[in-house]
Design a protein around this motif. Sequence first.
Motif, PDB file in Angstrom:
ATOM      1  N   GLN A  67       1.694 -11.295   9.874  1.00 39.94           N
ATOM      2  CA  GLN A  67       1.367 -10.024   9.239  1.00 39.94           C
ATOM      3  C   GLN A  67       0.145 -10.057   8.317  1.00 39.94           C
ATOM      4  O   GLN A  67      -0.391  -9.004   7.996  1.00 39.94           O
ATOM      5  N   PHE A  92      -2.770  -6.624   5.257  1.00 39.54           N
ATOM      6  CA  PHE A  92      -1.356  -6.949   5.484  1.00 39.54           C
ATOM      7  C   PHE A  92      -0.737  -5.858   6.343  1.00 39.54           C
ATOM      8  O   PHE A  92      -0.767  -4.674   5.991  1.00 39.54           O
ATOM      9  N   TYR A  93      -0.177  -6.254   7.491  1.00 45.95           N
ATOM     10  CA  TYR A  93       0.474  -5.320   8.407  1.00 45.95           C
ATOM     11  C   TYR A  93       1.938  -5.173   8.013  1.00 45.95           C
ATOM     12  O   TYR A  93       2.646  -6.163   7.801  1.00 45.95           O
ATOM     13  N   LEU A  94       2.388  -3.929   7.918  1.00 43.32           N
ATOM     14  CA  LEU A  94       3.735  -3.655   7.431  1.00 43.32           C
ATOM     15  C   LEU A  94       4.811  -3.872   8.490  1.00 43.32           C
ATOM     16  O   LEU A  94       5.991  -3.982   8.164  1.00 43.32           O
ATOM     17  N   ARG A  95       4.392  -3.931   9.770  1.00 37.72           N
ATOM     18  CA  ARG A  95       5.348  -4.136  10.853  1.00 37.72           C
ATOM     19  C   ARG A  95       4.820  -5.197  11.808  1.00 37.72           C
ATOM     20  O   ARG A  95       3.623  -5.269  12.069  1.00 37.72           O
ATOM     21  N   SER A 100       1.353  -0.445  13.930  1.00 36.54           N
ATOM     22  CA  SER A 100       1.719  -0.831  12.574  1.00 36.54           C
ATOM     23  C   SER A 100       0.774  -0.250  11.541  1.00 36.54           C
ATOM     24  O   SER A 100      -0.452  -0.333  11.696  1.00 36.54           O
ATOM     25  N   PHE A 102      -1.069  -0.601   7.909  1.00 35.44           N
ATOM     26  CA  PHE A 102      -1.523  -1.773   7.178  1.00 35.44           C
ATOM     27  C   PHE A 102      -2.221  -1.338   5.896  1.00 35.44           C
ATOM     28  O   PHE A 102      -2.696  -0.206   5.772  1.00 35.44           O
ATOM     29  N   ILE A 103      -2.261  -2.238   4.944  1.00 39.12           N
ATOM     30  CA  ILE A 103      -3.030  -2.039   3.725  1.00 39.12           C
ATOM     31  C   ILE A 103      -4.135  -3.086   3.713  1.00 39.12           C
ATOM     32  O   ILE A 103      -3.964  -4.184   4.256  1.00 39.12           O
ATOM     33  N   LEU A 151      -5.731   2.030   3.206  1.00 40.87           N
ATOM     34  CA  LEU A 151      -4.623   1.878   4.145  1.00 40.87           C
ATOM     35  C   LEU A 151      -5.020   2.446   5.494  1.00 40.87           C
ATOM     36  O   LEU A 151      -5.955   3.241   5.599  1.00 40.87           O
TER      37      LEU A 151
END
Length: 203
Positions: A67, A92-95, A100, A102-103, A151
């Motif tokens: 992630q 950073f990927y949330l899933r 997905s 990401f932030i 994001l």
Amino acid sequence: MKKLKVFIILLLFITATQAQDEKEQTSYSHKGYYNSTNFGLLVGSSNNENKAPFSFMMINGYGITDQFAVGLGIGSEFMNESYLPLVIDARFYLRKQKFSPFIFMQGGYSVALDKETNDYHFFYSYLSSSSYWPGNYTLKPKGGLIINPGLGIKAMLNNNFGLAFSIGYRYQRLNYDNMNADYDKALEINMNRLEIKAGIFFK
């Protein structure tokens, strides 16, 4: 505002497309080398005559975990002058799936490509004082700091190719040397923009 509406519509379209195929919601790792090429606009009121400068950025990076990824970015932007932004990108990927949110956070420096400019017609502030001087002066662009959090959403159409959409806050500092004999002060302009971008993703 219209550009923001278009961005939201595109996100909804991608979401609906992904929701139609439940089989694609299997686990997916964002680990490994990637290339992200993005195009967009820097929208918002600031000390710049160009109200929505064009922005291009290519990021080559590596997913360290399933992630988290880091990369180096290089691009081009056209404000009152042309600039070459160089940034470090962390995301950073949330899933752990092909679709997905990401932030991200970018930080770096924007290198000025033009040797001089005289396009400004507003009041400048000195770096070393609170006084102002108006008019049209010949300046030497020096570039400056970039900070860009935001994001987005990445939608992989297969294991190696996808689309990405993002929205972020861009803080940028532009420094200038004054080339006029009557003034010897350096200048500093702080820009605050809304960054809206779309792009393609290769892995």
